[in-house]
Design a protein around this motif. Structure first.
Motif, PDB file in Angstrom:
ATOM      1  N   PRO A  92      62.125  32.202  25.277  1.00  0.00           N
ATOM      2  CA  PRO A  92      60.899  31.771  24.574  1.00  0.00           C
ATOM      3  C   PRO A  92      60.200  32.920  23.841  1.00  0.00           C
ATOM      4  CG  PRO A  92      60.988  30.834  26.774  1.00  0.00           C
ATOM      5  CD  PRO A  92      62.130  31.789  26.677  1.00  0.00           C
ATOM      6  N   PHE A  93      60.197  34.131  24.448  1.00  0.00           N
ATOM      7  CA  PHE A  93      59.575  35.275  23.773  1.00  0.00           C
ATOM      8  C   PHE A  93      60.273  35.551  22.440  1.00  0.00           C
ATOM      9  CE2 PHE A  93      59.790  39.700  22.577  1.00  0.00           C
ATOM     10  CZ  PHE A  93      58.444  40.031  22.486  1.00  0.00           C
ATOM     11  N   LEU A  94      61.594  35.569  22.469  1.00  0.00           N
ATOM     12  CA  LEU A  94      62.355  35.872  21.239  1.00  0.00           C
ATOM     13  C   LEU A  94      62.132  34.785  20.189  1.00  0.00           C
ATOM     14  CD1 LEU A  94      65.578  37.188  22.972  1.00  0.00           C
ATOM     15  CD2 LEU A  94      64.149  38.506  21.396  1.00  0.00           C
ATOM     16  N   GLN A  95      62.114  33.543  20.638  1.00  0.00           N
ATOM     17  CA  GLN A  95      61.893  32.436  19.688  1.00  0.00           C
ATOM     18  C   GLN A  95      60.521  32.550  19.048  1.00  0.00           C
ATOM     19  OE1 GLN A  95      62.726  29.250  22.379  1.00  0.00           O
ATOM     20  NE2 GLN A  95      64.683  28.785  21.396  1.00  0.00           N
ATOM     21  N   LYS A  96      59.520  32.816  19.893  1.00  0.00           N
ATOM     22  CA  LYS A  96      58.141  32.924  19.387  1.00  0.00           C
ATOM     23  C   LYS A  96      58.029  34.054  18.363  1.00  0.00           C
ATOM     24  CE  LYS A  96      54.367  34.154  21.686  1.00  0.00           C
ATOM     25  NZ  LYS A  96      54.066  34.675  22.949  1.00  0.00           N
ATOM     26  N   ASN A  97      58.873  35.083  18.507  1.00  0.00           N
ATOM     27  CA  ASN A  97      58.814  36.225  17.609  1.00  0.00           C
ATOM     28  C   ASN A  97      59.785  36.111  16.429  1.00  0.00           C
ATOM     29  OD1 ASN A  97      56.969  38.645  18.581  1.00  0.00           O
ATOM     30  ND2 ASN A  97      57.626  37.427  20.335  1.00  0.00           N
ATOM     31  N   GLY A  98      60.356  34.947  16.252  1.00  0.00           N
ATOM     32  CA  GLY A  98      61.169  34.701  15.054  1.00  0.00           C
ATOM     33  C   GLY A  98      62.522  35.393  15.048  1.00  0.00           C
ATOM     34  N   ALA A  99      63.019  35.813  16.232  1.00  0.00           N
ATOM     35  CA  ALA A  99      64.307  36.527  16.276  1.00  0.00           C
ATOM     36  C   ALA A  99      65.472  35.537  16.238  1.00  0.00           C
ATOM     37  CB  ALA A  99      64.386  37.345  17.560  1.00  0.00           C
ATOM     38  N   ARG A 100      66.540  35.943  15.587  1.00  0.00           N
ATOM     39  CA  ARG A 100      67.801  35.241  15.809  1.00  0.00           C
ATOM     40  C   ARG A 100      68.391  35.844  17.092  1.00  0.00           C
ATOM     41  NH1 ARG A 100      66.369  35.263  10.877  1.00  0.00           N
ATOM     42  NH2 ARG A 100      66.453  37.527  10.961  1.00  0.00           N
ATOM     43  N   ILE A 101      68.932  34.986  17.939  1.00  0.00           N
ATOM     44  CA  ILE A 101      69.252  35.432  19.300  1.00  0.00           C
ATOM     45  C   ILE A 101      70.750  35.336  19.578  1.00  0.00           C
ATOM     46  CG2 ILE A 101      68.725  35.058  21.742  1.00  0.00           C
ATOM     47  CD1 ILE A 101      66.267  33.367  20.778  1.00  0.00           C
ATOM     48  N   VAL A 102      71.313  36.462  19.971  1.00  0.00           N
ATOM     49  CA  VAL A 102      72.683  36.462  20.492  1.00  0.00           C
ATOM     50  C   VAL A 102      72.552  36.836  21.972  1.00  0.00           C
ATOM     51  CG1 VAL A 102      74.975  37.507  20.357  1.00  0.00           C
ATOM     52  CG2 VAL A 102      73.665  37.113  18.255  1.00  0.00           C
ATOM     53  N   VAL A 103      72.924  35.928  22.852  1.00  0.00           N
ATOM     54  CA  VAL A 103      72.787  36.191  24.288  1.00  0.00           C
ATOM     55  C   VAL A 103      74.082  36.793  24.815  1.00  0.00           C
ATOM     56  CG1 VAL A 103      72.458  35.160  26.571  1.00  0.00           C
ATOM     57  CG2 VAL A 103      71.127  34.329  24.644  1.00  0.00           C
ATOM     58  N   SER A 104      73.942  37.949  25.469  1.00  0.00           N
ATOM     59  CA  SER A 104      75.111  38.601  26.067  1.00  0.00           C
ATOM     60  C   SER A 104      75.200  38.222  27.540  1.00  0.00           C
ATOM     61  CB  SER A 104      74.977  40.117  25.907  1.00  0.00           C
ATOM     62  OG  SER A 104      76.107  40.767  26.456  1.00  0.00           O
ATOM     63  N   ILE A 105      76.372  37.785  27.970  1.00  0.00           N
ATOM     64  CA  ILE A 105      76.551  37.397  29.378  1.00  0.00           C
ATOM     65  C   ILE A 105      77.617  38.276  30.036  1.00  0.00           C
ATOM     66  CG2 ILE A 105      75.825  34.992  29.050  1.00  0.00           C
ATOM     67  CD1 ILE A 105      78.809  34.178  29.082  1.00  0.00           C
ATOM     68  N   ALA A 106      77.435  38.500  31.347  1.00  0.00           N
ATOM     69  CA  ALA A 106      78.440  39.260  32.111  1.00  0.00           C
ATOM     70  C   ALA A 106      78.569  38.632  33.495  1.00  0.00           C
ATOM     71  CB  ALA A 106      78.007  40.721  32.250  1.00  0.00           C
ATOM     72  N   GLY A 107      79.777  38.612  34.022  1.00  0.00           N
ATOM     73  CA  GLY A 107      79.998  37.994  35.329  1.00  0.00           C
ATOM     74  C   GLY A 107      80.851  38.865  36.225  1.00  0.00           C
ATOM     75  N   GLU A 108      80.811  38.526  37.523  1.00  0.00           N
ATOM     76  CA  GLU A 108      81.670  39.220  38.483  1.00  0.00           C
ATOM     77  C   GLU A 108      82.972  38.465  38.670  1.00  0.00           C
ATOM     78  OE1 GLU A 108      79.662  39.925  42.161  1.00  0.00           O
ATOM     79  OE2 GLU A 108      78.032  40.983  41.192  1.00  0.00           O
ATOM     80  N   SER A 109      82.998  37.213  38.206  1.00  0.00           N
ATOM     81  CA  SER A 109      84.213  36.401  38.362  1.00  0.00           C
ATOM     82  C   SER A 109      84.312  35.475  37.162  1.00  0.00           C
ATOM     83  CB  SER A 109      84.101  35.551  39.636  1.00  0.00           C
ATOM     84  OG  SER A 109      83.031  34.623  39.476  1.00  0.00           O
ATOM     85  N   VAL A 110      85.468  34.862  36.998  1.00  0.00           N
ATOM     86  CA  VAL A 110      85.650  33.903  35.903  1.00  0.00           C
ATOM     87  C   VAL A 110      84.654  32.755  36.065  1.00  0.00           C
ATOM     88  CG1 VAL A 110      87.287  32.279  34.861  1.00  0.00           C
ATOM     89  CG2 VAL A 110      88.070  34.545  35.597  1.00  0.00           C
TER      90      VAL A 110
END
Ligand code: SIN
Length: 316
Positions: A92-110
């Protein structure tokens, strides 16, 4: 910035369109809160958020950073609030600030990657997902999926299956492999739409006074100008093998000239990371410098320059 009226600076990763190709690098700008004090987040191509995991995580022991010649080592260990808090507060913070958002994800397993993709599916306002399979700061080297072609493929297959065609998937690879093109091949055939090249290189610094490793986690990821030639080489090799797959290039970009080098090698976008620690406006500075350099060289669109070093080689 020079007269830009006739210059088309836009780029795209599959169906995600960005007004310019300069992004933050995951891990170097959190979720954009600190940078938003310096410039409107909507002025850059996109904010790539710090890789988020399923659960909150406190990260590795301190010290977590060490200076190196022309660079730095980090050993953060994927500290973060976990996906639920991230979705509730950071997006919501990024949206409110007009950013285009690429979310980076990381996991310990598949399975973790599948869960993260399920939580993000349907969240409005996202441009793309960066699937970080290459964090060097995990306890178990076996979890650096990007060092193993089969594990890399499994992660991307599960994310693709969960998301269907909903969001472009950009997979972040490690330079710590013998043949990065072979890993790229696996993830592309598993459904990656784009690649992020490169994550940090695994390194170590030993303090000669204490005669022990400087970092609490002993090893860390090397970033900054020292690694730029490695990044340029990886981008060049992968673009040569897969010219239609967009690449988000990164690794020591500190000026428009550095960014241009990666674009000529084949990058369709550039992430700026370590340079931001010294100058929070580095992303804006590099955006403007790159545009000027492209215009000076007679390009009327950004896309014409992508991979140009390959074309001139063939022409010559
Ligand atoms: C970290 O949090 O340890 C850095 C993340 C990465 O390099 O992928």
């Amino acid at each position: 910035m020079r007269q830009m009226s006739n210059f088309n600076y836009s780029t795209n990763f599959q169906n995600a369109v960005f007004p310019n190709p300069i992004f933050t690098a995951s891990g170097c700008a959190g979720s954009g809160k600190e940078l938003a004090q310096f410039f409107p987040l909507g002025e850059i191509g996109a904010v790539v958020t710090k890789s988020i995991m399923v659960k909150a995580r406190s990260g590795r022991p301190t010290p977590r950073m060490a200076e190196t010649p022309s660079g730095m080592l980090n050993s953060i260990g994927l500290q973060g609030p976990g996906i639920d808090q991230f979705i509730a507060e950071d997006i919501p913070f990024l949206q409110k600030n007009g950013a285009r958002i690429v979310v980076s994800i990381a996991g310990e397993s598949v399975d973790d990657y599948g869960s993260l993709a399920r939580r993000l599916r349907g969240v409005p306002g996202l441009s793309a997902l960066e699937v970080n399979i290459s964090c060097p700061n995990v306890e178990n080297r076996g979890q650096v999926f990007a060092c193993d072609p089969i594990a890399s493929r499994s992660v991307v297959e599960v994310v693709r299956r969960v998301l269907g065609g909903e969001l472009p998937i950009i997979v972040k690879l490690s330079p710590d492999v013998t043949d990065i093109v072979a890993i790229a091949n696996e993830v592309i055939s598993a459904g990656a739409d784009g690649l992020a090249l490169i994550n940090t290189l695994l390194g170590m610094v030993i303090d000669v006074d204490t005669m022990r490793p400087k970092l609490g986690g002993k090893t860390g990821g090397l970033s900054g100008p020292a690694i730029r030639p490695v990044a340029v080489r990886a981008i060049y090799q992968v673009h040569q093998a897969f010219p239609k797959i967009p690449i988000l290039g990164m690794g020591g970009v500190a000026s428009g000239g550095d960014a241009l080098e990666m674009v000529l090698a084949g990058a369709s976008g550039i992430s700026v990371g370590t340079a931001t620690f010294g100058n929070p406006n580095a992303v804006i500075k590099i955006r403007d410098e790159l545009a000027n350099l492209l215009i000076e060289r007679g390009f009327t669109t950004f896309k014409e320059a992508v991979g140009f070093a390959h074309r001139s080689e063939n022409a010559g």
